[in-house]
Write a protein that holds these residues in place. Structure first.
Motif, PDB file in Angstrom:
ATOM      1  N   GLU A 684      22.105  20.642  -4.881  1.00  0.00           N
ATOM      2  CA  GLU A 684      20.673  20.893  -5.042  1.00  0.00           C
ATOM      3  C   GLU A 684      20.330  21.478  -6.592  1.00  0.00           C
ATOM      4  O   GLU A 684      21.063  22.419  -6.817  1.00  0.00           O
ATOM      5  N   ASP A 805      12.467  22.347   3.565  1.00  0.00           N
ATOM      6  CA  ASP A 805      13.366  23.492   2.985  1.00  0.00           C
ATOM      7  C   ASP A 805      12.883  24.660   3.877  1.00  0.00           C
ATOM      8  O   ASP A 805      11.817  24.712   4.366  1.00  0.00           O
ATOM      9  N   ASP A 806      13.848  25.668   4.023  1.00  0.00           N
ATOM     10  CA  ASP A 806      13.824  26.872   4.561  1.00  0.00           C
ATOM     11  C   ASP A 806      13.193  26.729   6.106  1.00  0.00           C
ATOM     12  O   ASP A 806      12.296  27.508   6.377  1.00  0.00           O
ATOM     13  N   GLU A 862      21.679  26.446   4.980  1.00  0.00           N
ATOM     14  CA  GLU A 862      21.781  26.952   4.053  1.00  0.00           C
ATOM     15  C   GLU A 862      22.487  28.648   4.037  1.00  0.00           C
ATOM     16  O   GLU A 862      22.175  29.174   5.278  1.00  0.00           O
ATOM     17  N   GLU A 865      28.186  31.730   4.210  1.00  0.00           N
ATOM     18  CA  GLU A 865      29.028  32.446   3.247  1.00  0.00           C
ATOM     19  C   GLU A 865      30.256  33.007   4.071  1.00  0.00           C
ATOM     20  O   GLU A 865      31.303  33.278   3.155  1.00  0.00           O
ATOM     21  N   TYR A 884      27.693  29.929  -0.369  1.00  0.00           N
ATOM     22  CA  TYR A 884      28.499  30.520  -1.749  1.00  0.00           C
ATOM     23  C   TYR A 884      29.968  30.073  -0.916  1.00  0.00           C
ATOM     24  O   TYR A 884      30.980  30.124  -1.770  1.00  0.00           O
TER      25      TYR A 884
HETATM   26  P1  C2E Z   1      16.298  26.976  -1.666  1.00  0.00           P
HETATM   27  O1  C2E Z   1      15.523  25.901  -1.984  1.00  0.00           O
HETATM   28  O2  C2E Z   1      16.341  27.530  -0.118  1.00  0.00           O
HETATM   29  O3  C2E Z   1      17.532  27.311  -2.459  1.00  0.00           O
HETATM   30  C1  C2E Z   1      18.482  27.874  -1.939  1.00  0.00           C
HETATM   31  C2  C2E Z   1      18.726  29.281  -2.096  1.00  0.00           C
HETATM   32  O4  C2E Z   1      19.857  30.006  -1.536  1.00  0.00           O
HETATM   33  C3  C2E Z   1      19.526  29.378  -3.776  1.00  0.00           C
HETATM   34  O5  C2E Z   1      18.884  30.364  -4.221  1.00  0.00           O
HETATM   35  C4  C2E Z   1      20.660  29.503  -3.658  1.00  0.00           C
HETATM   36  O6  C2E Z   1      21.232  30.018  -4.532  1.00  0.00           O
HETATM   37  C5  C2E Z   1      20.736  30.387  -2.343  1.00  0.00           C
HETATM   38  N1  C2E Z   1      22.010  30.288  -1.690  1.00  0.00           N
HETATM   39  C6  C2E Z   1      22.843  29.308  -1.361  1.00  0.00           C
HETATM   40  N2  C2E Z   1      23.885  29.529  -0.680  1.00  0.00           N
HETATM   41  C7  C2E Z   1      23.630  31.034  -0.574  1.00  0.00           C
HETATM   42  C8  C2E Z   1      24.661  31.933   0.174  1.00  0.00           C
HETATM   43  O7  C2E Z   1      25.408  31.814   0.538  1.00  0.00           O
HETATM   44  N3  C2E Z   1      24.063  33.164   0.230  1.00  0.00           N
HETATM   45  C9  C2E Z   1      23.097  33.602  -0.274  1.00  0.00           C
HETATM   46  N4  C2E Z   1      22.532  34.761  -0.150  1.00  0.00           N
HETATM   47  N5  C2E Z   1      22.268  32.619  -1.052  1.00  0.00           N
HETATM   48  C10 C2E Z   1      22.794  31.438  -1.109  1.00  0.00           C
HETATM   49  P2  C2E Z   1      17.804  30.501  -5.678  1.00  0.00           P
HETATM   50  O8  C2E Z   1      18.781  29.538  -6.562  1.00  0.00           O
HETATM   51  O9  C2E Z   1      18.092  31.698  -6.011  1.00  0.00           O
HETATM   52  O10 C2E Z   1      16.500  29.789  -5.305  1.00  0.00           O
HETATM   53  C11 C2E Z   1      15.935  30.298  -4.511  1.00  0.00           C
HETATM   54  C12 C2E Z   1      14.696  29.678  -4.388  1.00  0.00           C
HETATM   55  O11 C2E Z   1      13.897  29.271  -5.414  1.00  0.00           O
HETATM   56  C13 C2E Z   1      15.008  28.074  -3.894  1.00  0.00           C
HETATM   57  O12 C2E Z   1      15.194  28.249  -2.207  1.00  0.00           O
HETATM   58  C14 C2E Z   1      13.857  27.352  -4.002  1.00  0.00           C
HETATM   59  O13 C2E Z   1      12.795  27.583  -3.049  1.00  0.00           O
HETATM   60  C15 C2E Z   1      13.295  27.940  -5.231  1.00  0.00           C
HETATM   61  N6  C2E Z   1      13.690  27.323  -6.305  1.00  0.00           N
HETATM   62  C16 C2E Z   1      14.889  26.953  -6.883  1.00  0.00           C
HETATM   63  N7  C2E Z   1      14.752  26.214  -7.964  1.00  0.00           N
HETATM   64  C17 C2E Z   1      13.325  25.572  -7.860  1.00  0.00           C
HETATM   65  C18 C2E Z   1      12.975  24.417  -8.524  1.00  0.00           C
HETATM   66  O14 C2E Z   1      13.519  23.686  -9.348  1.00  0.00           O
HETATM   67  N8  C2E Z   1      11.453  24.148  -7.920  1.00  0.00           N
HETATM   68  C19 C2E Z   1      11.054  25.024  -6.956  1.00  0.00           C
HETATM   69  N9  C2E Z   1       9.849  24.585  -6.732  1.00  0.00           N
HETATM   70  N10 C2E Z   1      11.410  25.729  -6.284  1.00  0.00           N
HETATM   71  C20 C2E Z   1      12.900  26.200  -6.875  1.00  0.00           C
END
Ligand code: C2E
Ligand code: MG
Ligand code: MG
Length: 932
Positions: A684, A805-806, A862, A865, A884
């Motif tokens: 991703e 997603d989510d 998603e 951990e 993670y």
């Molecule tokens: P998402 O699409 O649900 O992305 C997954 C988020 O969960 C990512 O956070 C990722 O780092 C986090 N994650 C994955 N595995 C774990 C884990 O084991 N534990 C925890 N605590 N977190 C984990 P991230 O990168 O901070 O992104 C957050 C959200 O920001 C994303 O949720 C997505 O909705 C948005 N996002 C990120 N990049 C983009 C993008 O290019 N475009 C858009 N529109 N939204 C984005």
């Protein structure tokens, strides 16, 4: 007296006058001069001749005296002849004297004979009667030729012009000249210039001396001509002076006369100059009844006319200026009524303005009143009865109510009224009434001027109406007709001023409908508009008098409350807000749909929170957002803590804008692995902001801000391009090919041609459609809009997989899963976090996975951990894991080194990765929860 000849005309007149006087005067002078000279000359000659004759006569008398004395002696007898006697030189008896017969006969007749011959003595002869002797007396010439009346210079000539006797001095006598001069006349006068002397000569001779029987003598009297012509001389000297004096008198009289005539002209010239220089009060003050007075009167009339005209033009120009500048109608009316007396020769004016009902106001102003239109009268009046016509109607005064007539002029009631109707939009709006104490003599200028003024008033009225309309449009919302932001701003600033003055408080309540967008999307914009209108109507029900309800746009409304008691703001507002909250949460019926649109409210207070509209609105906005976030449908008062958040948000927005320009956004990649084999099946792409000031900023901090800044679509397209470019690099580097999923914002999916953009990018980087997976939020997917559904279908048709997603956070019904054309379901980490400890969570996850699988979704968990979570998920049939535990999001190089090198998880991972790809255009099929 000063000679006053100011102008050329005067000089020309004087010159002509003098010329006219000089010619006849000169002729007359010449004639007089000539006549008088001749007369004086003749008189001098006559005088000389008379003197000469008189002298000659005196000589004859003397001769006769001598002759008588001789005759007496002769009578006495020759015996007694004295030898001497006074007057005689000698007396003798002539016995032997020879005499001619004629002489003898003469003597014999008893007469006396005289002998006058030049060069010989003068002798007298007489015969004694007794003796018959001839007595001869030699006359004493000294006593004969001189006497008292003798002139100064003279000669006695004999008959042949030979001199008998001459006074002192010799005359070079020209006997011939004298002879010819006298001729056979007995007297003559002649000018004679012997030896350069200018003389006058008078000649006289007795015609015949019968007593003496003698040819007689000639008296020649000589006098210097200058002496004789003394009077003529004096006349000649005097005449030019007299002539000049006469001329001077004539010139003096002429100048005086012309000056008298030219003075009015000069006055007229001066006053005309003053008029030309702009002094419109210049008048000519002339008395009399000549043409000049008439001219002066005409001039004064003209000046008065000009003055009126000038004031009229000035007034019209002032009105035009006012109209262009959009002055208020009151101001324009003031200007007209205050200055009309200067522009029209009238005695008063007023403006009939419609009042309430059938009443009319008459606005008037006294001359030079500082506050025009200060005087008004009101009366009932039916304008239709006046039958007003364009451009003007002449009215009898009695048609107006007496209240009006009294106002229209000061003192004398008007006897004539001119009414100029002011019609705009085919309606008689006002009437300009001009009053005259006497009917005006010439009405043309009055009609023209009055009409122009009335027209200006008409334009000002039209402008007012148009401006009113424009003002309303500019200050009101077209849908709800509520005040808009501009008017709200204005009212709020006024409320603040009043509150400051009255020591009160004011409040701004920002109200934002929750879920309005969904209504718009599901029921259409027309229904959305209806909802807003009804919502506004509902809000109005809860307003007090003086409160303002405004619509800022979209689903945002603001209530401005003023005159709140300071210190009691919260006590006053809290019940109102609660009441509003309850009222607004009740469903609204639109097109038979019952719509629940609770609204979140935020409140900011003056003076507690801020002192200006802009800041108050920002604060109310921040409070409203807090309410929306924390308890939608409720309300929140602004607090300074919120202010700090807003400031931080504002700063972040500014920095973010620069970050985009400076290309500070980067992409990290997080692996997705098969739950059992832990082989990589995809990745991703997750955006990061590599801020020099803030370090690596996570997307949760800024992605929603980019959306708010309108850069959400830009971000999506930027990620798409970067991801495709990255895959191209990896592919060119012969690394393991895996599908990469990218997150797309709801706006991008709904409002941009996503499919075309994705196809273009794939084509540009020569990539297969199966290499991309699109993640959209569950909330976006369950949105029932046609566009979203068609987009998702089109993506599937192109072989591009779609992931929800989510999943599980959108509170959407699981039933939606059956309708959504998606392929992957990503279980939100919120479900995973409670695993495996929370049995209820376990149950939910189990059922979601089971349902998803039954609907042929591939399931990704998603946020995994822990190993225990992974084990449970494997047991529950989850296909893929992202978390993670497997790997954090990392930069592309690190990701490639760790996951895409051939040496890494081995060909099995690659094979598995490929195997787990279900073609997007195939319907979801059950994914077997195969064991490891
Ligand atoms: P998402 O699409 O649900 O992305 C997954 C988020 O969960 C990512 O956070 C990722 O780092 C986090 N994650 C994955 N595995 C774990 C884990 O084991 N534990 C925890 N605590 N977190 C984990 P991230 O990168 O901070 O992104 C957050 C959200 O920001 C994303 O949720 C997505 O909705 C948005 N996002 C990120 N990049 C983009 C993008 O290019 N475009 C858009 N529109 N939204 C984005
Ligand atoms: Mg995602
Ligand atoms: Mg997610």
């Amino acid at each position: 007296m000063r000679i006053y000849l100011p102008g050329k005309v005067s000089r020309r007149l004087i010159f002509q006058f003098l010329l006219a006087a000089l010619i006849p005067m000169s002729g007359m002078a010449w004639y007089v001069y000539h006549q008088v000279s001749t007369m004086l000359l003749d008189s001098a000659y006559d005088q000389l001749r008379a003197d000469c004759k008189s002298f000659g006569m005196s000589l004859i008398e003397t001769l006769e005296v001598r002759a008588n004395e001789l005759k007496q002696l002769a009578r006495d007898g020759s015996d007694h002849v004295p030898t001497a006697k006074p007057g005689f030189n000698a007396i003798s008896v002539q016995t032997n004297r020879k005499l001619s017969a004629a002489q003898r006969a003469q003597i014999d007749r008893g007469m006396t004979m005289l002998l006058l011959t030049a060069g010989r003595p003068v002798e007298l002869f007489a015969r004694s009667a007794a003796s018959g002797d001839v007595l001869a007396g030699q006359v004493d010439v000294a006593t004969l030729w001189t006497n008292d009346s003798a002139p100064e210079r003279y000669c006695i000539l004999d008959a042949s012009f030979a001199p008998l006797y001459c006074t002192s001095g010799q005359f070079p006598l020209d006997r011939r000249f004298l002879y010819e001069t006298l001729g056979d006349r007995n007297g003559a006068t002649v000018r004679w210039s012997p030896a350069g002397e200018d003389l006058l000569v008078a000649l006289w001779r007795p015609k015949f001396l019968p007593t003496f029987d003698s040819p007689g003598f000639v008296v020649m009297q000589v006098t210097p001509r200058a002496d004789a012509l003394l009077k003529l001389q004096d006349f000649r000297y005097l005449f030019p002076f007299i002539f000049l004096l006469a001329l001077s008198v004539a010139a003096g009289l002429a100048i005086g006369q012309i000056r008298r005539q030219m003075k009015p002209l000069d006055l007229l010239t001066k006053v005309t100059s003053r008029l030309a220089a702009g002094d419109l009060t210049a008048r000519v003050d002339l008395e009399g009844n000549d043409e000049f007075t008439e001219l002066a009167q005409t001039f004064n009339d003209m000046a008065v006319n000009l003055q009126y005209r000038f004031h009229m033009l000035a007034l019209l120009s002032e009105l035009d200026h006012d109209i262009i500048n959009g002055s208020r109608i009151e101001h324009v009316a003031n200007e007209v009524l205050g200055s009309i007396r200067k522009a029209i020769p009238c005695d008063g004016a007023g403006l009939l303005v419609r009042g309430g009902g059938d009443g009319y106001h008459l606005l008037t102003s006294a001359p030079d009143e500082m506050v025009p239109c200060s005087r008004t009268a009101t009366a009932k009046l039916d304008l239709n009865t006046l039958r007003l016509k364009q451009p003007v109607s002449v009215l009898e005064p009695h048609v107006l109510p007496s209240e009006f007539l009294g106002r229209l002029s000061d003192g004398t009631p008007p006897r004539c009224l001119f009414a100029f109707p002011i019609i705009t939009d085919d309606r008689l709006q006002q009437v300009l009434v001009v009053a005259f104490a006497q009917p005006p003599q010439s009405a043309d200028n009055i009609i023209q001027g009055g009409r122009s003024l009335a027209d200006r008033l008409g334009i000002a009225l039209s402008n007012l109406a148009r401006e009113g309309k424009l003002y309303h449009q500019a200050h009101h919302d077209s849908l709800t007709d509520l005040p808009n932001r501009v008017l709200l701003h204005d009212r709020c600033e006024q409320a603040i001023i009043r509150a400051r003055h009255n020591q009160t408080a004011a409040a701004l309540i920002l109200i934002d409908l929750d879920n309005f967008k969904q209504v718009n999307d599901t029921l259409g914009h027309a229904s959305g508009d209806q909802l807003l209108s009804r919502f506004a109507a509902r809000l109005k029900l809860h307003l007090r008098q003086g409160d303002t309800l405004a619509r800022l746009g979209g689903d945002e409304f603001v209530i401005l409350l003023q005159d709140l008691a300071r210190g009691e703001e919260y006590e006053i507002l809290d019940p109102l807000l609660r009441e509003l909250s309850i009222a607004l949460s009740a469903p609204i019926t639109v097109n038979e749909h019952q719509i629940n649109t609770p609204a979140s409210m935020g409140v900011a207070l003056y003076p507690e929170n801020a002192e200006h509209f802009g800041t108050l609105l920002q604060m109310a906005d921040a409070a409203m957002y807090k309410s929306k976030r924390e308890h939608p449908g409720g309300f929140h008062f602004y607090s300074s803590d919120l202010n700090r958040q807003s400031k931080a948000r504002f700063d972040l927005t500014q920095e973010l804008r620069d970050a985009v320009k400076r290309d500070e956004l980067i992409l990290y990649y997080q692996p997705k692995v098969d739950a059992r084999s832990r082989q990589i099946v995809g990745a991703e792409a997750l955006v990061r902001w590599n801020s020099p000031a803030r370090g690596l900023v996570p997307p949760a901090t800024f992605v929603h801000l980019l959306d708010e800044m309108g850069l959400g679509v830009w971000l999506g397209e930027w990620v798409l391009d970067r991801v495709c470019a990255q895959m191209r690099v990896w592919q060119d580097d012969a690394l393991i090919s895996i599908p990469v999923s990218i997150n797309m914002s709801p706006a991008q999916v709904e409002h941009t041609p996503v499919v075309e953009r994705i196809k273009a990018s794939l084509e540009r980087y020569q990539l297969d459609a199966s290499r991309l997976e699109i993640e959209i939020l569950e909330a976006t997917a369950v949105n029932d809009s046609r566009e979203v559904r068609e987009t998702l279908l089109a993506l599937g048709a192109e072989g591009i997989r779609v992931a929800l997603d989510d999943f599980g956070t959108g509170y959407s019904s699981l039933v939606y899963l059956t309708r959504i054309p998606a392929h992957v379901l990503k279980l939100d980490q919120a479900f995973i976090q409670g695993l495996p400890a929370d049995p209820r969570q376990q149950e939910i996850v189990k059922h979601i996975i089971a349902l998803a699988k039954s609907l042929s979704y591939s399931v990704v968990a998603e946020g995994v951990e822990e190993e225990a979570q992974l084990s449970l998920l494997v047991a529950l049939g989850c296909d893929h894991i992202q978390g993670y535990l497997i790997g954090r999001p990392v930069p592309p190089e690190e990701f490639a080194d760790r996951w895409l090198r051939q040496a890494a998880p081995g060909p099995a991972g690659l094979l598995e990765a490929r195997a787990c790809q279900r073609p997007a255009n195939e319907p979801p099929s059950a994914v077997a929860l195969s064991g490891t």
